[in-house]
Write a protein that holds these residues in place. Sequence first.
Motif, PDB file in Angstrom:
ATOM      1  N   PHE A  33      -5.138   2.303   6.764  1.00  0.00           N
ATOM      2  CA  PHE A  33      -5.467   1.061   6.050  1.00  0.00           C
ATOM      3  C   PHE A  33      -6.726   1.001   5.797  1.00  0.00           C
ATOM      4  O   PHE A  33      -7.448  -0.248   5.565  1.00  0.00           O
ATOM      5  CB  PHE A  33      -5.828   0.252   8.293  1.00  0.00           C
ATOM      6  CG  PHE A  33      -4.139  -0.084   8.625  1.00  0.00           C
ATOM      7  CD1 PHE A  33      -3.474   0.384   8.006  1.00  0.00           C
ATOM      8  CD2 PHE A  33      -4.662  -0.247  10.238  1.00  0.00           C
ATOM      9  CE1 PHE A  33      -1.891   0.780   8.675  1.00  0.00           C
ATOM     10  CE2 PHE A  33      -3.251   0.218  10.774  1.00  0.00           C
ATOM     11  CZ  PHE A  33      -2.058   0.833  10.149  1.00  0.00           C
TER      12      PHE A  33
ATOM     13  N   ASP B 283       1.867  -3.656   5.655  1.00  0.00           N
ATOM     14  CA  ASP B 283       1.761  -2.664   5.579  1.00  0.00           C
ATOM     15  C   ASP B 283       1.184  -1.949   6.717  1.00  0.00           C
ATOM     16  O   ASP B 283       1.624  -0.747   7.969  1.00  0.00           O
ATOM     17  CB  ASP B 283       0.862  -1.558   4.944  1.00  0.00           C
ATOM     18  CG  ASP B 283       0.320  -1.446   3.298  1.00  0.00           C
ATOM     19  OD1 ASP B 283       1.428  -0.884   2.897  1.00  0.00           O
ATOM     20  OD2 ASP B 283       0.188  -2.416   2.677  1.00  0.00           O
ATOM     21  N   ILE B 284       0.291  -3.167   7.478  1.00  0.00           N
ATOM     22  CA  ILE B 284      -0.054  -3.023   8.935  1.00  0.00           C
ATOM     23  C   ILE B 284       1.098  -3.565   9.969  1.00  0.00           C
ATOM     24  O   ILE B 284       0.542  -2.419  10.852  1.00  0.00           O
ATOM     25  CB  ILE B 284      -0.947  -3.699   8.811  1.00  0.00           C
ATOM     26  CG1 ILE B 284      -2.678  -2.719   8.227  1.00  0.00           C
ATOM     27  CG2 ILE B 284      -1.915  -4.078  10.378  1.00  0.00           C
ATOM     28  CD1 ILE B 284      -3.912  -3.798   7.984  1.00  0.00           C
TER      29      ILE B 284
ATOM     30  N   ILE C 287       2.815   5.868   5.375  1.00  0.00           N
ATOM     31  CA  ILE C 287       1.899   4.381   5.113  1.00  0.00           C
ATOM     32  C   ILE C 287       0.531   5.654   6.065  1.00  0.00           C
ATOM     33  O   ILE C 287      -0.554   4.469   4.346  1.00  0.00           O
ATOM     34  CB  ILE C 287       2.279   3.180   6.590  1.00  0.00           C
ATOM     35  CG1 ILE C 287       3.849   3.027   5.578  1.00  0.00           C
ATOM     36  CG2 ILE C 287       1.045   2.507   6.549  1.00  0.00           C
ATOM     37  CD1 ILE C 287       3.861   1.706   6.597  1.00  0.00           C
TER      38      ILE C 287
ATOM     39  N   SER D  81      -7.854   1.958   2.764  1.00  0.00           N
ATOM     40  CA  SER D  81      -8.336   2.239   1.548  1.00  0.00           C
ATOM     41  C   SER D  81      -7.541   0.342   0.307  1.00  0.00           C
ATOM     42  O   SER D  81      -6.908  -0.246   1.462  1.00  0.00           O
ATOM     43  CB  SER D  81      -6.938   2.224   0.785  1.00  0.00           C
ATOM     44  OG  SER D  81      -6.250   2.531  -0.794  1.00  0.00           O
TER      45      SER D  81
ATOM     46  N   THR E  32       6.535   1.618   3.466  1.00  0.00           N
ATOM     47  CA  THR E  32       6.258  -0.906   3.871  1.00  0.00           C
ATOM     48  C   THR E  32       7.853  -1.080   3.002  1.00  0.00           C
ATOM     49  O   THR E  32       8.144  -1.668   3.797  1.00  0.00           O
ATOM     50  CB  THR E  32       5.442  -0.518   3.737  1.00  0.00           C
ATOM     51  OG1 THR E  32       4.021   0.038   3.945  1.00  0.00           O
ATOM     52  CG2 THR E  32       5.042  -2.133   3.887  1.00  0.00           C
TER      53      THR E  32
ATOM     54  N   GLY F  41       0.562  -1.043  -0.345  1.00  0.00           N
ATOM     55  CA  GLY F  41       0.274  -0.061   0.022  1.00  0.00           C
ATOM     56  C   GLY F  41       0.664   1.700   0.026  1.00  0.00           C
ATOM     57  O   GLY F  41       0.339   2.249  -0.085  1.00  0.00           O
ATOM     58  N   CYS F  42       1.738   1.502   0.008  1.00  0.00           N
ATOM     59  CA  CYS F  42       3.439   2.225   0.333  1.00  0.00           C
ATOM     60  C   CYS F  42       4.432   1.916  -0.256  1.00  0.00           C
ATOM     61  O   CYS F  42       4.995   1.046   0.338  1.00  0.00           O
ATOM     62  CB  CYS F  42       2.488   2.978   2.476  1.00  0.00           C
ATOM     63  SG  CYS F  42       3.546   4.694   2.039  1.00  0.00           S
TER      64      CYS F  42
ATOM     65  N   CYS G  18      -4.813  -1.695   0.632  1.00  0.00           N
ATOM     66  CA  CYS G  18      -3.575  -1.258   2.439  1.00  0.00           C
ATOM     67  C   CYS G  18      -3.350  -3.118   1.792  1.00  0.00           C
ATOM     68  O   CYS G  18      -4.649  -3.821   1.618  1.00  0.00           O
ATOM     69  CB  CYS G  18      -4.549  -1.293   3.066  1.00  0.00           C
ATOM     70  SG  CYS G  18      -4.075  -1.473   5.239  1.00  0.00           S
TER      71      CYS G  18
ATOM     72  N   THR H  98      -2.503   4.359   2.670  1.00  0.00           N
ATOM     73  CA  THR H  98      -3.689   3.312   3.070  1.00  0.00           C
ATOM     74  C   THR H  98      -5.070   4.023   3.593  1.00  0.00           C
ATOM     75  O   THR H  98      -5.547   3.461   3.621  1.00  0.00           O
ATOM     76  CB  THR H  98      -3.311   2.404   3.869  1.00  0.00           C
ATOM     77  OG1 THR H  98      -3.032   2.618   5.402  1.00  0.00           O
ATOM     78  CG2 THR H  98      -2.011   1.641   3.338  1.00  0.00           C
TER      79      THR H  98
END
Length: 304
Positions: free
Chosen positions: A152, A161-162, A145, A154, A120, A116-117, A157, A149
């Motif tokens: 979170f 990413d989390i 991030i 999007s 990350t 997502g980023c 994600c 996201t």
Amino acid sequence: MDKTFIFGHKNPDTDSICSAMALANLRSKLGEEVEATRLGELNKETEYAFKTFNIKAPRLLEKVEPGTNVIMVDHNEFSQSVDGIEDANIKMLVDHHKISNFKTKEPVFMHSEPVGCTGTILYKLYNQNNVDIDKESASLMLSAIASDTLLFKSPTCTPDDIKAARELEKIAGVNLEEYGMNLLKAGTNLDDVSEKDLINMDAKEFNIKGKKVVIAQVNTVDINDVMKRQEGIEAEINKAIKDNNLDLFLFAATDIINGNSELLALGNSADAIEKTYKLENHRAFAEGLVSRKKQFLPLVENNL
Ligand code: MG
Ligand code: MG
Ligand code: MG
């Protein structure tokens, strides 16, 4: 050895600015001479991040001379990159977008992942290189991030990413939910932004099936807040279409609270959008759509 310039895309978002800086910190710690730069003004969201963590913005890079060493982050399409990129010496790419309209003269380090980023991927690169993440770099990657996201929410994600954000949150010393929401909201404060800046602040150009397409997006907490300015926005979009010979300009006002977007489509190819969304007064409500990469871009690609 010549210095290497690191930058994200034009009309930079938080990921493009912060990832360039976090990567510059990493490469410096590995003993390389690098400088993080930016290809445009900071948006309000990024300004909020820098104010919160007391970080100084990188220098503006207008163009690069032939043979300049560069590292591209958060983009790979030359249409979104620095002027002169075609003749630069691209040493590395760190990105999370589809690879398109990209080529190099020499072999290149490519760190490309469907996450997502860019932040990350950088978090993983720090770990792979066994480099401790300092507080500033953690703040930069975390901000990127949270932004990319939409905290979170999007569809872009991923679990990676989390996981990265939860680790970075500890080092940065903030509460992610609280900081992230303030960060996203700071980017929606658009009343004193001109219509011209509104359509350019997060605009990306694509070449799709031989057509020139711009997809621009603004985040808001109230779609009407943006769309009450439709007349002025349309005037600026029509000017951009004329000045840059665009076939389609798709503008999305994205409600970050509810996860929907209002689309505004102009240009000779705007009717392509009608295959999916009925446009009324050039507009359509797109329920559940928030991601340019995963939703708006495929919408255009499939219909154009
Ligand atoms: Mg970006
Ligand atoms: Mg990004
Ligand atoms: Mg974005």
